[in-house]
Design an enzyme around this catalytic site. Sequence first.
Site: not given
Length: 316
Positions: A168, A193, A264, A287, A296
């Site tokens: 990111r 995150k 990304r 993730h 994806y």
Amino acid sequence: MTDSDSLLVSARPDLNRAISDWLDHLGSERRLADKTLIAYERDIRQFLFFLTDHLGGAPGLGDVKELKPADFRAFLARRRRGGVQSRSIARALAGIRSFLAFLEERGMVNAAAAAVIRPPRQPRSLPKPLASADAKRVVDADMELEAEPWVAARNAAVLTLLYGCGLRLSEALSLTGDTAPRSGARTLRIRGKGGKERIVPILPVVTEAVESYLSLCPYTPQPDGPLFFGARGGPLNPRIVQYAMQKLRGALGLPDTATPHALRHSFATHLLAGGGDLRTIQELLGHASLSTTQVYTEIDTARLLEAYDKAHPHNR
């Protein structure tokens, strides 16, 4: 909610204390990002604004305890009539549920009434990666759009990290002098995150881009200081990278969807198209859920069907 609306939002002291405790819990124990905390607080305040009008007075914990499914449906309906999109409504409901679950764990309310409410269906939007040739053009571009060579090298290094490691933008800009990917490095430790750490492999092209930037940069990164600098020596603002990408896509004739974050998406999509394992790609992207990464596969399938439609003799 507008600034004038916020003046009308009120709650009894016991409910305000509970909200403060909940936000502290989310920040300190669950380590949610500041932006997420701000969004949650805004959503719960909007709910209080609704309850003040719906119940005819400032709500307290006792009022929250007595709420029925119909009350939550009325809140969602009002948000919908106000033109709020499904994604925002679903996020607001998630915030309310989180708050009620927090209260239920402490024996203060029963969260069942909110749990039975279904969030609105979300429009499915697929990520928009660049074609592999276009992604390479971006990271290999001669950055003559910048007056200062070191600024051009800096932008190239950041964009190479996004595409080469699947970072990111915030993760790339959080790198320090101590965590910079130097020549010979094989892996990079990233804090993503929620403070979750992951290890990503580093391609030689990434370390070469970073070393090129460091050799030209007029500022020296400190071990705990930022790796990437703005023109005046402060931490690089993400808006500067976004603007650099905007100029670059104009020069290369790329669509508006060619953003830093699209690099990304391109990293993940091109790995999958090349035979990459979905679980591995999930770990590389950081993730929390495999379902997030599975989007994806839909991109890959959509491209396959598009190629089939163009190539099959019966479709000519």
